[in-house]
Design an enzyme around this catalytic site. Structure first.
Site, mmCIF file in Angstrom:
data_model
loop_
_atom_site.group_PDB
_atom_site.id
_atom_site.type_symbol
_atom_site.label_atom_id
_atom_site.label_comp_id
_atom_site.label_asym_id
_atom_site.label_seq_id
_atom_site.Cartn_x
_atom_site.Cartn_y
_atom_site.Cartn_z
ATOM 1 N N TYR A 36 0.913 -1.145 -0.024
ATOM 2 C CA TYR A 36 -0.032 -0.126 0.063
ATOM 3 C C TYR A 36 0.978 1.243 0.050
ATOM 4 C CZ TYR A 36 -4.335 2.444 0.549
ATOM 5 O OH TYR A 36 -5.432 3.170 0.340
ATOM 6 N N SER A 37 0.633 1.990 -0.984
ATOM 7 C CA SER A 37 1.515 3.304 -1.270
ATOM 8 C C SER A 37 3.107 3.108 -1.000
ATOM 9 C CB SER A 37 1.205 4.221 -0.104
ATOM 10 O OG SER A 37 1.295 5.769 -0.388
ATOM 11 N N MET A 38 3.872 3.325 -0.091
ATOM 12 C CA MET A 38 5.240 2.925 0.137
ATOM 13 C C MET A 38 5.322 1.375 -0.031
ATOM 14 S SD MET A 38 7.536 3.455 3.339
ATOM 15 C CE MET A 38 6.543 2.122 4.380
#
Length: 261
Positions: A99-101
């Site tokens: 998720y994201s990073m």
């Protein structure tokens, strides 16, 4: 109750504090968090996954029971450390959820495994992130303190009560800065595409990752199994749309489990 971390920095219980091994696991799902996030963001997910999927939520240094450990601000260094920890658990089919990073970390782990002719994930599920070949990203980890805090507020991922709590914020800022350095690490364009399916998820009102930018992940794989799903919400749609997200994730994992290696 998760056990306390041991003195061994590579001990599995440090990196996977909530893991509950499934003797008959058909697939292990390694879940990597967003900047500032921890393994606990995936608490409660095990019951929403298909039968036979073992959840391995990754706990990075610098948060929760690893709060006093120095966080990684170099993606290659993190991958160098994490791969030997993952290695004993790659004896079964596996997949990455980032998720994201966590999407950037998942991509770099998979690139490294492919370069080493190691075991490959059955697929990647990448959420709230564009591929690293994009050029319009804005690094924030070098900003002065007040500007950095304002950028955190714009991302809407850090509760306002923490942003207003100066002592607590001073404790958390080093990890947040390191995480944003990882999220913006220039892992760039690889001349070799991945040979794994990719499923991408994004929020319809995400101010940081437009729906068009989700398409950039298509250039990272030569697999015909590439899917994009949209969910109502902003950058942190996983909070409000957890049930829908888990249903979509379950579809991907079920498909990949039924695909011969």
């Amino acid at each position: 109750m998760p056990s306390a971390p041991t003195s061994n920095p590579n001990a599995p219980e440090r990196w996977f504090p909530s893991r509950k091994p499934l003797p008959d696991a058909r697939l292990r799902l390694f879940a990597l968090p967003f900047a500032g996030g921890s393994a606990s963001i995936y608490s409660g997910w095990q019951g929403g996954l298909p039968p036979g999927v073992e959840l391995c939520a990754v706990q990075l240094p610098g948060r929760e029971r690893r709060l006093m450990e120095k966080p990684f601000d170099s993606l290659p260094a993190l991958v160098d450390t994490l791969l030997p920890v993952l290695a004993p658990l790659l004896d079964k089919p596996f997949a990455f959820f980032g998720y994201s990073m966590g999407s950037r970390i998942s991509l770099e782990l998979t690139r490294r495994l492919q370069a080493r002719n190691g075991p490959m994930p059955r697929g990647l599920v990448l959420a709230a992130s564009g591929a690293p070949r994009e050029s319009d990203r804005k690094p924030i980890h070098h900003l002065p303190q007040e500007q950095f805090i304002e950028e955190l507020r714009r991302y809407d991922g850090t509760p306002e009560e923490i942003l207003q709590h100066r002592e607590l914020l001073e404790l958390l800022v080093p990890t947040l800065r390191a995480d944003f350095a990882l999220a913006w690490w220039e892992n760039g364009i690889s001349p070799v595409k991945l040979d794994v399916p990719i499923s991408v998820m994004g929020g319809t009102t995400d101010k940081h990752v437009s729906l068009a930018r989700l398409e950039t992940w298509r250039e990272e794989t030569k697999s015909p199994d590439f899917r994009i799903r949209h969910f109502d919400g902003g950058h942190f749609f996983l909070r409000a749309q957890q049930a829908a997200l888990l249903a979509a994730l379950g579809e991907d994992l079920t498909r990949w489990m039924s695909t011969p290696a």
